[in-house]
Every structure is written in structure tokens, then in C-alpha cells.
Design an enzyme around this catalytic site. Structure first.
Site, PDB file in Angstrom:
ATOM      1  N   GLN A 127       0.892  -1.203   0.125  1.00  0.00           N
ATOM      2  CA  GLN A 127       0.098   0.135  -0.059  1.00  0.00           C
ATOM      3  C   GLN A 127       0.735   1.162  -0.089  1.00  0.00           C
ATOM      4  O   GLN A 127       1.669   1.473   0.754  1.00  0.00           O
ATOM      5  CB  GLN A 127      -0.850  -0.049   1.173  1.00  0.00           C
ATOM      6  N   GLY A 128       0.845   2.163  -0.952  1.00  0.00           N
ATOM      7  CA  GLY A 128       1.645   3.196  -1.096  1.00  0.00           C
ATOM      8  C   GLY A 128       0.801   4.445  -0.845  1.00  0.00           C
ATOM      9  O   GLY A 128       0.219   5.258  -1.752  1.00  0.00           O
ATOM     10  N   TYR A 129       0.658   4.833   0.552  1.00  0.00           N
ATOM     11  CA  TYR A 129      -0.097   5.742   1.068  1.00  0.00           C
ATOM     12  C   TYR A 129       0.664   6.877   1.826  1.00  0.00           C
ATOM     13  O   TYR A 129       0.941   7.921   1.177  1.00  0.00           O
ATOM     14  CB  TYR A 129      -1.235   5.194   1.903  1.00  0.00           C
ATOM     15  N   SER A 130       1.285   6.397   3.005  1.00  0.00           N
ATOM     16  CA  SER A 130       1.911   7.321   3.718  1.00  0.00           C
ATOM     17  C   SER A 130       3.129   7.818   3.079  1.00  0.00           C
ATOM     18  O   SER A 130       3.856   7.305   2.298  1.00  0.00           O
ATOM     19  CB  SER A 130       2.405   6.745   4.958  1.00  0.00           C
ATOM     20  N   SER A 162       4.176  -1.562   4.335  1.00  0.00           N
ATOM     21  CA  SER A 162       4.456  -2.984   4.646  1.00  0.00           C
ATOM     22  C   SER A 162       4.711  -3.946   3.717  1.00  0.00           C
ATOM     23  O   SER A 162       3.961  -3.861   2.526  1.00  0.00           O
ATOM     24  CB  SER A 162       3.059  -3.366   5.375  1.00  0.00           C
ATOM     25  N   GLU A 245     -10.765  -1.665   5.492  1.00  0.00           N
ATOM     26  CA  GLU A 245      -9.411  -2.235   6.029  1.00  0.00           C
ATOM     27  C   GLU A 245      -9.690  -2.958   7.282  1.00  0.00           C
ATOM     28  O   GLU A 245      -8.957  -3.957   7.479  1.00  0.00           O
ATOM     29  CB  GLU A 245      -8.498  -0.948   6.194  1.00  0.00           C
ATOM     30  N   SER A 364      -2.936   7.331  13.555  1.00  0.00           N
ATOM     31  CA  SER A 364      -2.802   7.568  14.814  1.00  0.00           C
ATOM     32  C   SER A 364      -4.104   7.533  15.595  1.00  0.00           C
ATOM     33  O   SER A 364      -4.779   7.941  15.493  1.00  0.00           O
ATOM     34  CB  SER A 364      -1.876   8.689  15.165  1.00  0.00           C
ATOM     35  N   ASN A 365      -3.877   7.419  17.149  1.00  0.00           N
ATOM     36  CA  ASN A 365      -4.882   7.797  18.140  1.00  0.00           C
ATOM     37  C   ASN A 365      -5.612   8.928  17.868  1.00  0.00           C
ATOM     38  O   ASN A 365      -6.716   8.954  17.845  1.00  0.00           O
ATOM     39  CB  ASN A 365      -4.427   7.448  19.331  1.00  0.00           C
ATOM     40  N   GLU A 366      -4.805  10.140  17.832  1.00  0.00           N
ATOM     41  CA  GLU A 366      -5.237  11.310  17.516  1.00  0.00           C
ATOM     42  C   GLU A 366      -6.088  11.417  16.474  1.00  0.00           C
ATOM     43  O   GLU A 366      -7.193  11.951  16.446  1.00  0.00           O
ATOM     44  CB  GLU A 366      -4.099  12.375  17.433  1.00  0.00           C
TER      45      GLU A 366
END
Length: 383
Positions: A127-130, A162, A245, A364-366
């Protein structure tokens, strides 16, 4: 319906008992989060065995090569897979993310080209996201692509990718409209990984292993037809991927969590840590939390807004798993601070180190709290 489900459970158990033996017996319990480096070649072979047995794409429509099974059947498969100690799946990104995205947004030609490789376990995806400046804030993507001579030419960088070092293909979010910003002008491209224009650099983690990677695109190319959805409307497709997801496979994840909890509990009983009231209370909280995860996952499958409900589920399991890692090393006591020669980590040490990332990767949690506040509670967007 109940008899049908019981028959299916028996079918799954029988197949796993028969196939997680012989040449694949040594894969039991191998791989998974923090251990993706284990026996990758053999797990790729196992992926193909799953495909030949018809255990990939269980819920996909029969017309597209799947088995068209209900979510109840899928939950049974993932639960039995985890109970049998099935190895960490190398093909889950293709099956759980790209496949459903193509089913919803792909052209007939794209489905005919890419779904069979996922279903038979012969083509792996990443997956090429971040990106370095676009992690949880995906709309800040800077990787760019332009259409020339029938091909998309891609330049930029992705990070925390990943299994990129084992992938054949990558679905890439790139900015294809010069001058656009945020959600506008993005496209969802399917890009072959085995080409000169792509460099993969593994990222060494605290565990000493590398399942995440940096991926650099230097005039990498893919065919003009390998854009999912309309060019410039990739944000909608990307959000569709994120919406699927956290589906039924989370039940298998939770049984993996159960195995980890059982191991921590056994260690506490063996070394006497369970006699400490504080440790005993934390073990009780962990046991209770695991049941909450189960009930939340069941509710998510039938939720009116599965995307928002999935954010709640991710927030819950990430914190629970991180806390279990902390509990694991506390149960071990001072021994948890010492690694064997060669940095050979124990299961408890690896659990602790890897779960530090749980509250960051996958949003993230935020970010999860922001989505919950805005989408489920209707609160105004933060500034």
C-alpha cells in the site's frame, strides 16, 4: 443457517488440519505483526496453497472468482485459522484492501487482470499511502504522476510500506493534477514494483526486523489503464480502501491476541507474578478488554457507518494491545530488560517493542479520535 455454519466450521477445521501438516507444519504460529520476517518464502507458498483450496476471497462475489459467503462464514474461517495457528498472511493487503477496492471501483478489465492473482495467491501487494510529510494526514500527498505516451510516470517517496520488499504490485496515491492541493487532484494508481524506477529500503525496527519500508519512485511507470476510478478522483477510492481495512479478518487478529494473552497469563502463573494484586488486576482488565474487542467487532459488521465504527475498533485494539505488551514485560520483571546474545528477543520482549507502534500505524490515536468526533458525533472540524 446454524447447521450450514457448523458444516462450514467442520470443513475449515478439516482442511487446516490436513494442510497445516507435512511441508507446512513448521509454519504454525509463524509470522504476524512484529514477526513478518519469519519464513517469508514458505509463507508465500502457503498463500498459494490457500488460493488453490479456495480460501481467499471468501466474501467476494462468485462472478468475480470468490465464494460469495456471508460474514458469519468469514468470521468462522478467520477464527478457525487463528485457533489452528495459521501463519501470518503475506497476501492480506491484496485480499483485504486492494481486492474489495477493485470490486467497488475497478473496471471489468482491471478486475479480470488483478483479481485472479490475489485469489490464487500468486501476486502480492503493498500500500503506497503514507509519506514523510503525509502520514496520518493523507491529503498532504506530494508524490506526483503525469501521463505521457500511454504511461503514468511517477516520482516521489512513500514510507512505512508494509511488505514492499516482497510485493509484486503497489497501489499508489499520487497527485496527478499540477497545482492541486489536499483532496483534489489525486489518483489511485496500480504500479508494478519490479522495475528500475523503484527502490525499496527496509526500515529496521526496535525488534531488529524490517517489515516496513521506504519506497522511492524515480520516473517509475505504469500503464495508463492502471488508474482506479477517474483520474483526479483518487481520494474517494482511497477512502473506500480504508473503509474495508478493518473487516472480518479482525476476528482472527483477536484470536491472535488471545494466544498472546494466554502466554502472558501462563508466564505470570509460572513465575508467581500473578500473586501480586496489581498484576492480577491488570490481567483481569486485559481479559475483559479482549471480550469488549469481540463485541465491538461484531457490532461494527452491522453498523450503519462501518467506517466510523472501525475507527472506534482501531482505537480500542491499539491501546489494548499496547497495554498487553507493557503487561508482558512487567510480568517478566527484570529479565525483560536483558536480551540474549545477538539480540534474540523473547516473545514478550518482541510484543512489547512492536506494540509501541500500534497506536501510530493505520492512523494514529489522535486521528482516530478526530474522525470519531467529526463523523460520528458531528462535532466541528478542528483548526
Amino acid at each position: 443457517m446454524e447447521s450450514s455454519l457448523n458444516e462450514f466450521r467442520s470443513e475449515v477445521r478439516s482442511w487446516l488440519n490436513e494442510n497445516l501438516s507435512g511441508e507446512f507444519a513448521h509454519l504454525i504460529g509463524m509470522g504476524g505483526p512484529g514477526r513478518e520476517h519469519e519464513l517469508v518464502g514458505e509463507r508465500l507458498e502457503w498463500e498459494r496453497r490457500l488460493g488453490s483450496g479456495g480460501w481467499i476471497g471468501l466474501g467476494w462475489p462468485e462472478a468475480d472468482g470468490g465464494r460469495g459467503l456471508s460474514w458469519e462464514h468469514q468470521v468462522i474461517f478467520y477464527s478457525e485459522y487463528a485457533r489452528a495457528g495459521g501463519p501470518g498472511r503475506v497476501g492480506h493487503i491484496g485480499e483485504q484492501l486492494l481486492g474489495p477496492t477493485l470490486l467497488a471501483h475497478g473496471t471489468p478489465e482491471q478486475k479480470a487482470r488483478f483479481l485472479p492473482g490475489i485469489l490464487n495467491g500468486t501476486e502480492m501487494w503493498c500500500q503506497g499511502y503514507s509519506e514523510p510529510d503525509a502520514g496520518s494526514d493523507l491529503a498532504n500527498v506530494r508524490t506526483r504522476a503525469g501521463l505521457r505516451d500511454g504511461q503514468w510516470h511517477i516520482d516521489g517517496q512513500k514510507v512505512w510500506t508494509s511488505l514492499a520488499h516482497h510485493a509484486d504490485w503497489c497501489f499508489v496515491i499520487a497527485r496527478t493534477e499540477p497545482g492541486s492541493s489536499r483532496h483534489k487532484g489525486l489518483s489511485y494508481l496500480l504500479v508494478p514494483m519490479k522495475q528500475d524506477g523503484i527502490e525499496v529500503r527496509p526500515i529496521v525496527q526496535l525488534t531488529g526486523t524490517s517489515e516496513f519500508n521506504e519506497v522511492f519512485f524515480d520516473d517509475a511507470v505504469t500503464d495508463s489503464s492502471h488508474v482506479v476510478g477517474e483520474p483526479g478522483e483518487g481520494w474517494k477510492v482511497a477512502m473506500g480502501t480504508l473503509a474495508v481495512e478493518r473487516g472480518v479478518s479482525t476476528f482472527g487478529q483477536q484470536l491472535g491476541f488471545q494466544r498472546e494473552f494466554d502466554a502472558v497469563l501462563a508466564a505470570a502463573r509460572e513465575n508467581g507474578a500473578i500473586d501480586d494484586p496489581a498484576v492480577s488486576a491488570r490481567l483481569t482488565d486485559a481479559w475483559t478488554g479482549l471480550r469488549v474487542l469481540r463485541y465491538t467487532a461484531e457490532g461494527t459488521l452491522g453498523a450503519a457507518d462501518p467506517g466510523g465504527a472501525a475507527n472506534i475498533a482501531k482505537l480500542l485494539w491499539a491501546n489494548w494491545h499496547r497495554d498487553l505488551g507493557e503487561l508482558a514485560v512487567d510480568v517478566l520483571g527484570p529479565d525483560a530488560t536483558v536480551a540474549d546474545p545477538g539480540y534474540d528477543l523473547s516473545d514478550e520482549q518482541r510484543l512489547f517493542l512492536f506494540t509501541r507502534a500500534d497506536t501510530i500505524y493505520g492512523g494514529s490515536n489522535e486521528i482516530q479520535r478526530n474522525v470519531i468526533a467529526e463523523r460520528l458525533l458531528g462535532l466541528p472540524r478542528g483548526r
